[in-house]
Design a protein around this motif. Structure first.
Motif, mmCIF file in Angstrom:
data_model
loop_
_atom_site.group_PDB
_atom_site.id
_atom_site.type_symbol
_atom_site.label_atom_id
_atom_site.label_comp_id
_atom_site.label_asym_id
_atom_site.label_seq_id
_atom_site.Cartn_x
_atom_site.Cartn_y
_atom_site.Cartn_z
ATOM 1 N N THR A 1 -5.077 -1.196 -8.301
ATOM 2 C CA THR A 1 -5.523 -2.094 -7.241
ATOM 3 C C THR A 1 -5.547 -3.526 -7.760
ATOM 4 O O THR A 1 -5.957 -3.768 -8.901
ATOM 5 N N LYS B 1 -2.687 -1.709 -3.057
ATOM 6 C CA LYS B 1 -3.125 -0.473 -3.709
ATOM 7 C C LYS B 1 -1.947 0.497 -3.780
ATOM 8 O O LYS B 1 -1.314 0.770 -2.760
ATOM 9 N N MET C 1 -4.485 5.099 -9.931
ATOM 10 C CA MET C 1 -4.618 4.265 -8.737
ATOM 11 C C MET C 1 -4.775 2.814 -9.179
ATOM 12 O O MET C 1 -5.753 2.446 -9.830
ATOM 13 N N GLU D 1 -0.433 4.192 -5.804
ATOM 14 C CA GLU D 1 -0.643 5.344 -6.681
ATOM 15 C C GLU D 1 0.571 5.516 -7.595
ATOM 16 O O GLU D 1 1.690 5.691 -7.124
ATOM 17 N N ASN E 1 0.854 -1.191 0.000
ATOM 18 C CA ASN E 1 0.000 0.000 0.000
ATOM 19 C C ASN E 1 0.890 1.241 0.000
ATOM 20 O O ASN E 1 1.525 1.566 1.009
ATOM 21 N N VAL F 1 -5.669 -7.287 -0.699
ATOM 22 C CA VAL F 1 -5.704 -6.144 -1.608
ATOM 23 C C VAL F 1 -4.433 -5.306 -1.482
ATOM 24 O O VAL F 1 -4.015 -4.948 -0.373
ATOM 25 N N LEU G 1 0.316 5.063 -0.954
ATOM 26 C CA LEU G 1 -0.727 6.014 -1.346
ATOM 27 C C LEU G 1 -0.343 7.473 -1.116
ATOM 28 O O LEU G 1 -1.022 8.369 -1.601
#
Length: 384
Positions: free
Chosen positions: A370, A318, A368, A320, A184, A316, A186
């Motif tokens: 995912t 994620k 983004m 950017e 992750n 998951v 972000l």
């Protein structure tokens, strides 16, 4: 030796050669690549591509490849990633980074920690330099695979090698992991400092100082914390050809690294000699472009992060990104075909401030990405 290859894993053309080989190893599925440069004056595999296959065979246990008589078709049967001590001459057609980037991605999944010594060209105008990998990719890999001791993962330049005659030497080692945790990323953060390396081999020592002065003249207009260190090499550590260049890395307060670099024309090039000030300006502008593209991952590391997201535990991930590079787009397409995994890509919503500066920010849309990892496990890892 005959290898049975499913029609779903028969590819055409020379594009994405390294991507296909990497995904073949990770999936355990044999592949065939046909019609390699059939319409060009010199059809077939390049020396660098054959050398890359030989490096993969050294890094694995049981991998084999068959090249037909014309060189336009290759069949690759993957083995198990092994690692260990590896020595490889990368030749002079492509830089060491061409070989090292896939090796860095695959290294955590080996049976034993990899310790590779590669020789050839360390810095050129075609491929990512060793310095960019050392300053940007290695810290990112350390973060993604949770390396606590800095000595566990290392990328060291033993000697420099500039084109056309190379003479460089690089040492790389990396620990192994059983699984990759969900990723992750972000918050890119704001730039807090810029560091750099001005290198010069077999040229006058003041060349490096001229690049530093020119680069600082541009960078200090935006941020006060700028330090560029010079690396002037001579003797056996300077390789076989003269050259110089500048590699810059900008670090954010969230630990994200953006890189920009430029190098002089090779000795004997038709373009003529390069000026240190021009090389410095090009490196600075490349860094500015990377920062402008934004995201939480530098463009040279997008493919690595995408692959680790896909191979991670079934949860998951994620991240950017800035605008996706062509290499990353091709990787995503091949992962869907070979690993049967698809990413959800969304253009990040713009704020009111972004909308006011839409013309200025055109071409820097944030993506983004995912996905849910396939839960890839390193079955070769020795249980202690």
């Amino acid at each position: 030796m005959s290898v049975s290859v499913s029609k779903d894993y028969i590819f055409e053309g020379s594009n994405c050669f390294r991507i296909r080989i990497m995904l073949s190893i990770l999936s355990g599925k044999p592949i065939m690549i046909v019609k390699i440069r059939v319409r060009e004056e010199e059809p077939g595999l390049l020396e660098s591509e054959v050398s890359f296959l030989k490096l993969i065979v050294k890094s694995t246990n049981g991998s084999t490849f068959i090249i037909d008589e014309t060189g336009t078709q290759v069949t690759f049967k993957p083995g198990l990633l092994h690692g260990g001590h590896i020595e490889h001459d990368c030749g002079l057609q492509k830089s060491i980074s061409y070989f090292l980037q896939p090796l860095i991605i695959l290294a955590p999944f080996c049976k034993v920690p990899i310790e590779a010594t590669l020789t050839g060209i360390t810095n050129d105008q075609l491929d990512v330099s060793i310095d960019a990998l050392r300053q940007s990719t290695i810290p990112l890999v350390s973060k993604l695979i949770s390396v606590w001791e800095k000595t566990d993962i290392e990328l060291t330049v033993v000697s420099r090698g500039m084109p056309p005659n190379g003479g460089g030497k690089v040492f790389f080692k990396c620990p192994i992991r059983n699984t990759i945790k969900p990723i992750n990323l972000l918050k890119p953060g704001k730039i807090k400092r810029i560091r750099g390396l001005a290198l010069a081999t077999r040229v006058a020592p003041n060349i490096a100082n001229r690049m530093i002065d020119a680069a600082k003249g541009l960078l200090l207009k935006f941020i006060p914390d700028v330090y560029i260190h010079s690396d002037h090499l001579k003797g056996k550590n300077s390789g076989n050809s003269p050259g110089f260049g500048l590699s810059l890395v900008a670090e954010t307060n969230e630990g994200i690294h953006f890189t920009g670099e430029a190098y002089s024309n090779p000795s004997g090039s038709d373009k003529g000699p390069s000026l240190p000030e021009d090389v410095a300006q090009e490196a600075v502008f490349c860094l500015f472009e990377e920062i402008y593209r934004g995201g939480c991952v530098s463009s040279i590391n997008q493919s690595l992060v995408c692959l680790y997201m896909a191979l991670g535990q079934p949860d998951v991930s994620k991240v950017e990104f800035g605008p996706l590079s062509p290499f990353t787009v091709q990787l995503l397409k091949h992962m869907r075909q070979i690993l049967q995994i698809a990413f959800k890509l969304e253009v990040k919503d713009k704020s009111e401030e972004d909308e006011r500066d839409e013309d200025l920010r055109k071409g820097s849309e944030k993506i983004m990405a995912t996905c849910v990892g396939i839960g890839f496990s390193n079955l070769s890892k020795t249980i202690i």
